[in-house]
Design a protein around this motif. Sequence first.
Motif, PDB file in Angstrom:
ATOM      1  N   THR A 196     -11.169  26.507  32.215  1.00 55.21           N
ATOM      2  CA  THR A 196     -11.221  25.236  32.948  1.00 55.21           C
ATOM      3  C   THR A 196     -11.354  25.444  34.454  1.00 55.21           C
ATOM      4  O   THR A 196     -11.923  24.583  35.136  1.00 55.21           O
ATOM      5  CB  THR A 196      -9.978  24.381  32.649  1.00 55.21           C
ATOM      6  N   ASP A 197     -10.860  26.558  34.994  1.00 61.49           N
ATOM      7  CA  ASP A 197     -11.054  26.831  36.427  1.00 61.49           C
ATOM      8  C   ASP A 197     -12.535  27.039  36.721  1.00 61.49           C
ATOM      9  O   ASP A 197     -13.076  26.474  37.679  1.00 61.49           O
ATOM     10  CB  ASP A 197     -10.253  28.068  36.854  1.00 61.49           C
ATOM     11  N   TYR A 198     -13.161  27.852  35.899  1.00 60.49           N
ATOM     12  CA  TYR A 198     -14.608  28.059  36.031  1.00 60.49           C
ATOM     13  C   TYR A 198     -15.362  26.745  35.845  1.00 60.49           C
ATOM     14  O   TYR A 198     -16.273  26.408  36.607  1.00 60.49           O
ATOM     15  CB  TYR A 198     -15.069  29.098  35.006  1.00 60.49           C
ATOM     16  N   LEU A 199     -14.992  25.992  34.820  1.00 63.09           N
ATOM     17  CA  LEU A 199     -15.663  24.731  34.518  1.00 63.09           C
ATOM     18  C   LEU A 199     -15.539  23.747  35.683  1.00 63.09           C
ATOM     19  O   LEU A 199     -16.499  23.034  35.992  1.00 63.09           O
ATOM     20  CB  LEU A 199     -15.081  24.131  33.233  1.00 63.09           C
ATOM     21  N   SER A 200     -14.396  23.709  36.339  1.00 64.89           N
ATOM     22  CA  SER A 200     -14.209  22.809  37.479  1.00 64.89           C
ATOM     23  C   SER A 200     -15.162  23.173  38.617  1.00 64.89           C
ATOM     24  O   SER A 200     -15.756  22.289  39.251  1.00 64.89           O
ATOM     25  CB  SER A 200     -12.767  22.873  37.967  1.00 64.89           C
ATOM     26  N   LYS A 201     -15.309  24.467  38.871  1.00 68.77           N
ATOM     27  CA  LYS A 201     -16.236  24.918  39.920  1.00 68.77           C
ATOM     28  C   LYS A 201     -17.676  24.579  39.556  1.00 68.77           C
ATOM     29  O   LYS A 201     -18.456  24.116  40.395  1.00 68.77           O
ATOM     30  CB  LYS A 201     -16.093  26.429  40.143  1.00 68.77           C
ATOM     31  N   LEU A 202     -18.021  24.805  38.296  1.00 70.01           N
ATOM     32  CA  LEU A 202     -19.374  24.489  37.838  1.00 70.01           C
ATOM     33  C   LEU A 202     -19.646  23.001  37.947  1.00 70.01           C
ATOM     34  O   LEU A 202     -20.740  22.576  38.369  1.00 70.01           O
ATOM     35  CB  LEU A 202     -19.535  24.964  36.394  1.00 70.01           C
ATOM     36  N   ALA A 203     -18.662  22.185  37.595  1.00 66.63           N
ATOM     37  CA  ALA A 203     -18.810  20.728  37.686  1.00 66.63           C
ATOM     38  C   ALA A 203     -19.066  20.287  39.119  1.00 66.63           C
ATOM     39  O   ALA A 203     -19.885  19.393  39.364  1.00 66.63           O
ATOM     40  CB  ALA A 203     -17.571  20.040  37.125  1.00 66.63           C
ATOM     41  N   ARG A 251     -16.500  16.266  29.471  1.00 64.77           N
ATOM     42  CA  ARG A 251     -15.451  15.520  30.176  1.00 64.77           C
ATOM     43  C   ARG A 251     -15.446  15.865  31.668  1.00 64.77           C
ATOM     44  O   ARG A 251     -14.915  15.097  32.469  1.00 64.77           O
ATOM     45  CB  ARG A 251     -14.087  15.817  29.542  1.00 64.77           C
ATOM     46  N   TYR A 252     -16.061  16.975  32.020  1.00 64.40           N
ATOM     47  CA  TYR A 252     -16.162  17.396  33.416  1.00 64.40           C
ATOM     48  C   TYR A 252     -17.551  17.117  34.010  1.00 64.40           C
ATOM     49  O   TYR A 252     -17.662  16.824  35.199  1.00 64.40           O
ATOM     50  CB  TYR A 252     -15.896  18.899  33.544  1.00 64.40           C
ATOM     51  N   ILE A 253     -18.581  17.238  33.182  1.00 62.44           N
ATOM     52  CA  ILE A 253     -19.969  17.152  33.659  1.00 62.44           C
ATOM     53  C   ILE A 253     -20.711  16.145  32.801  1.00 62.44           C
ATOM     54  O   ILE A 253     -20.899  16.363  31.599  1.00 62.44           O
ATOM     55  CB  ILE A 253     -20.672  18.524  33.586  1.00 62.44           C
ATOM     56  N   ASP A 254     -21.182  15.047  33.410  1.00 61.06           N
ATOM     57  CA  ASP A 254     -21.879  14.023  32.632  1.00 61.06           C
ATOM     58  C   ASP A 254     -23.397  14.117  32.743  1.00 61.06           C
ATOM     59  O   ASP A 254     -24.120  13.280  32.218  1.00 61.06           O
ATOM     60  CB  ASP A 254     -21.403  12.621  33.022  1.00 61.06           C
ATOM     61  N   VAL A 255     -23.891  15.165  33.426  1.00 65.51           N
ATOM     62  CA  VAL A 255     -25.333  15.407  33.511  1.00 65.51           C
ATOM     63  C   VAL A 255     -25.802  16.019  32.186  1.00 65.51           C
ATOM     64  O   VAL A 255     -25.096  16.850  31.606  1.00 65.51           O
ATOM     65  CB  VAL A 255     -25.641  16.356  34.692  1.00 65.51           C
ATOM     66  N   PRO A 256     -26.985  15.638  31.668  1.00 70.68           N
ATOM     67  CA  PRO A 256     -27.451  16.188  30.388  1.00 70.68           C
ATOM     68  C   PRO A 256     -27.473  17.719  30.372  1.00 70.68           C
ATOM     69  O   PRO A 256     -27.922  18.362  31.324  1.00 70.68           O
ATOM     70  CB  PRO A 256     -28.866  15.610  30.258  1.00 70.68           C
ATOM     71  N   LEU A 257     -26.988  18.277  29.269  1.00 75.26           N
ATOM     72  CA  LEU A 257     -26.929  19.724  29.067  1.00 75.26           C
ATOM     73  C   LEU A 257     -28.004  20.137  28.071  1.00 75.26           C
ATOM     74  O   LEU A 257     -28.167  19.511  27.022  1.00 75.26           O
ATOM     75  CB  LEU A 257     -25.543  20.102  28.529  1.00 75.26           C
ATOM     76  N   ILE A 258     -28.737  21.212  28.404  1.00 72.07           N
ATOM     77  CA  ILE A 258     -29.683  21.804  27.459  1.00 72.07           C
ATOM     78  C   ILE A 258     -29.246  23.232  27.168  1.00 72.07           C
ATOM     79  O   ILE A 258     -28.696  23.919  28.022  1.00 72.07           O
ATOM     80  CB  ILE A 258     -31.143  21.727  27.950  1.00 72.07           C
TER      81      ILE A 258
END
Length: 275
Positions: free
Chosen positions: A74-81, A131-138
Amino acid sequence: MSLPTLGVGIGFREPFRSELFLHQQQVHFLEIVAEHYLDATIQKEQELELLAAHFPLIPHAINLSLGSAEGVDTDYLSKLARLVKQLNPPWWSEHICFTKAGGIDIGHLSPLPYTWEAIDVVCRNIAQVRRYIDVPLILENITYMLQLPGAEMTEAQFLTEIVERSDCGLLLDVTNLYINSVNHDNDVCSFLEQLPLERVVQLHFVGGHWHDGVLIDSHSHSTPLEIWKLMDEVVSRAPVKGVVLERDENLPAFSQLAAELEHAREIGRQYHRWN
């Protein structure tokens, strides 16, 4: 998935930054390695601002590890978001693989077993990411040196189940597809027939090299004829929004890269994917 058409882009690499701006009209967009900008120095922040001022940018993540059974960091995910929010791209991408296990970063895009349990893990992690990133993911297919035992389906069926269940697009790496078909004696035509081609958003392409009878995904050579033919087949059948030349090693003069971009642009024009 309603997404804009970007056209033909290249994976940004710092060694050709100056030449890139001399050929700016030949590059529709850039794909950036997200990890290069997560804990950015002032210089990297300035570089990102410069690139964003001149090109649409697509973040391409490497270390989210969507296949990790213990969940994502989640720390990484927060930075990516934060990075994705800053750039506000039309989409962003990651690989269907794992790079971490038991809290250890293994430093490699590792394949998953083609099982229902692995599908559950990936889709659960994607739900958390959303839940962190609402931009479309491919999601991108990877190369692999060995096929894990216990498969309950083919790789194409595995990819299809994940993108259908998670409602993601596909980043179809045609080089990876070709390399796996050569190294593991797979039928590319059968693979494509099993994929939901309507979900293909973006392609990767580049050339690799042979080592001890194995074709290596080294991103180190110009795109060979076989991969151009495969790209032509995919673009003719799938609603591709963008293609990216992913060259990392043995970098030539940018004019040679630009010639490959023009070749890709012509393929897209032929099938009315972009102008």
